[in-house]
Design an enzyme around this catalytic site. Sequence first.
Site, PDB file in Angstrom:
ATOM      1  N   LYS A  67      -0.880  14.828  -4.392  1.00 63.10           N
ATOM      2  CA  LYS A  67      -0.060  15.234  -3.257  1.00 63.10           C
ATOM      3  C   LYS A  67       0.739  14.029  -2.774  1.00 63.10           C
ATOM      4  O   LYS A  67       0.204  13.117  -2.168  1.00 63.10           O
ATOM      5  CB  LYS A  67      -0.894  15.761  -2.090  1.00 63.10           C
ATOM      6  CG  LYS A  67      -0.018  16.489  -1.047  1.00 63.10           C
ATOM      7  CD  LYS A  67      -0.667  16.579   0.324  1.00 63.10           C
ATOM      8  CE  LYS A  67      -0.316  15.409   1.208  1.00 63.10           C
ATOM      9  NZ  LYS A  67       1.128  15.303   1.542  1.00 63.10           N
ATOM     10  N   GLU A  86      -7.402   3.043   0.290  1.00 60.49           N
ATOM     11  CA  GLU A  86      -6.660   1.792   0.439  1.00 60.49           C
ATOM     12  C   GLU A  86      -5.702   2.012   1.590  1.00 60.49           C
ATOM     13  O   GLU A  86      -4.721   2.759   1.473  1.00 60.49           O
ATOM     14  CB  GLU A  86      -5.897   1.410  -0.831  1.00 60.49           C
ATOM     15  CG  GLU A  86      -5.208   0.059  -0.675  1.00 60.49           C
ATOM     16  CD  GLU A  86      -4.548  -0.443  -1.934  1.00 60.49           C
ATOM     17  OE1 GLU A  86      -3.372  -0.844  -1.851  1.00 60.49           O
ATOM     18  OE2 GLU A  86      -5.201  -0.423  -2.987  1.00 60.49           O
ATOM     19  N   CYS A 126       1.723  -2.440   2.177  1.00 58.24           N
ATOM     20  CA  CYS A 126       0.418  -2.560   2.830  1.00 58.24           C
ATOM     21  C   CYS A 126      -0.106  -3.989   2.784  1.00 58.24           C
ATOM     22  O   CYS A 126      -0.759  -4.440   3.731  1.00 58.24           O
ATOM     23  CB  CYS A 126      -0.581  -1.594   2.214  1.00 58.24           C
ATOM     24  SG  CYS A 126      -0.821  -1.801   0.434  1.00 58.24           S
ATOM     25  N   GLU A 178      -0.686  -2.986  12.585  1.00 54.39           N
ATOM     26  CA  GLU A 178       0.175  -2.928  11.407  1.00 54.39           C
ATOM     27  C   GLU A 178       1.499  -2.280  11.802  1.00 54.39           C
ATOM     28  O   GLU A 178       1.547  -1.108  12.177  1.00 54.39           O
ATOM     29  CB  GLU A 178      -0.477  -2.125  10.287  1.00 54.39           C
ATOM     30  CG  GLU A 178       0.366  -2.118   9.021  1.00 54.39           C
ATOM     31  CD  GLU A 178      -0.237  -1.290   7.906  1.00 54.39           C
ATOM     32  OE1 GLU A 178      -0.140  -1.725   6.740  1.00 54.39           O
ATOM     33  OE2 GLU A 178      -0.801  -0.225   8.189  1.00 54.39           O
TER      34      GLU A 178
END
Length: 518
Positions: free
Chosen positions: A216, A291, A325, A424
């Site tokens: 997906k 992750e 990331c 983040e």
Amino acid sequence: MASEADGTTDQQHQTAPAAPPAGRGSIDPAWLPADGLIPALIDGREVFGDARRACTDPYTGEVFAHAAESGPEDVDRAIAAARRTFDDASWRGLHATARADVLDRMAEIITAESARLAALETMDTGKGYFSALHNDAYEAAQALRYAASALRTHTSDVHRGNYPPGLIPGGPELVVVRLDDPVGVVAELLPWNGPLMTGSQRIAMALAAGCSIVVKPPVDAVVSAVEIGRIALRAGVPAGVLNVVLGRGATVGEALVTDPRIDLISLTGGVETGKRVMAAAAANLTPVHLELGGKSPAVVFADADLDAAAQWITIGAFSNQGEVCVAGTRVLIQDTVYDEVVDRIGQATAALPLGDPFDPDVFIGPLIHAEHAASVRGYIDRAVARGDAGVAAQGSLTAGLPDTFVPATLLRDVKPGSEVEQSEIFGPVLGASSFATEQEAFLRANGTSFGLAGAVFTGDASRAWRAATALDCGEVYVNTYYVGAINGGRGEPRRQSGFSRTGFEAYTRKKSITFNFG
């Protein structure tokens, strides 16, 4: 009623010309969907359905295609196809060399069509075309080649077994073999910031292990996952082994992660999404690999090559518009050279050109969409308004650029514990702080809830080793940033960056078989 087509006969998949586009005007119209539609791929067929979602170019704001929206029946059929092909061993039952040959053919197709794939990735995500071609498409092919090599060379663990001598004197002659079985049916949830590269890496390892997969992609970047699925069919992956469903996480994603036929959920994404996936997977005790986010530090000591450090830190912070990331979004600089290094990074930051991601001279392209760009600007504005940091340098926005752009921004004197230090941002924002001692540097570097990556810049090998072992993260770079070949050597994230095995073994589980030869 959903319409279907044989996924192996789509005429738009002819090999792309070798010469990449020199600019947006040289994009081959044949690279775009001929009918303007991007289908789901279910059991080897292209499924278009009735619902549509626009695919919008973040730079032009133009809709270049419409993607199918998969419904509950589509998800059910995709899982059923993956379950059937795993259970009947139509893929995992093939000889390892035969599966490796298919993976190599996938790599060959990606390499031959890298210009087309990179162009589609750029239009879908805003990623710079130069990077999409020379990094993402290249690494996508390398991932498949690495997986094929791992499959051909993988060996089992064989050792002697022993009974307690007092229980059976002399004991039987036992030999224990440990095999890496494929984990089964995998739900692979991909991110929007690098779907071609990340998708290929995850899919390559899962296929090498012998798994069947339902992918997906995120709603904001669906094109690459569908292209990988089509390439897999062309290369010889049996129909139903790799399926791609399209749609929102609340519907398609929820249906995937709560289905008891799924044996492993693998997510690359944000922390909050990871928490929701874990909670949903708990009902069936489905294993989860995550992750997630990062707030990675780069530590610069006074004995480093400061010019090289400034260059690598700029690359680590602002590549792909900071939508990475493992991006190095914090730089900790020894106080004796703090102003000097901030000035060097600031000069590089201010000089980074913004504009059309198809322009080879552009480094900062648009963010994925206007809402995300507004979120990134909000972090900068709040940091300055609260006195949590000051703007040391910032790129210049050219008149006429859309609101998906945020210039590269270097913040200085970032306060410990502030939002801009801890959160983040996932955009082109780098925060600088100073330290006096090694101990202070390491405490500050580890002082967030993330543990994905980190870097150290120093001319002292012993200090580099101390720093590498002290940084609490899965990957450490010494006098560089980013690793060149990440297909098999990624570290495992820590804390809220998630937990995930890496490479071929991430999609396997151990089986122990004991033989008695006594």
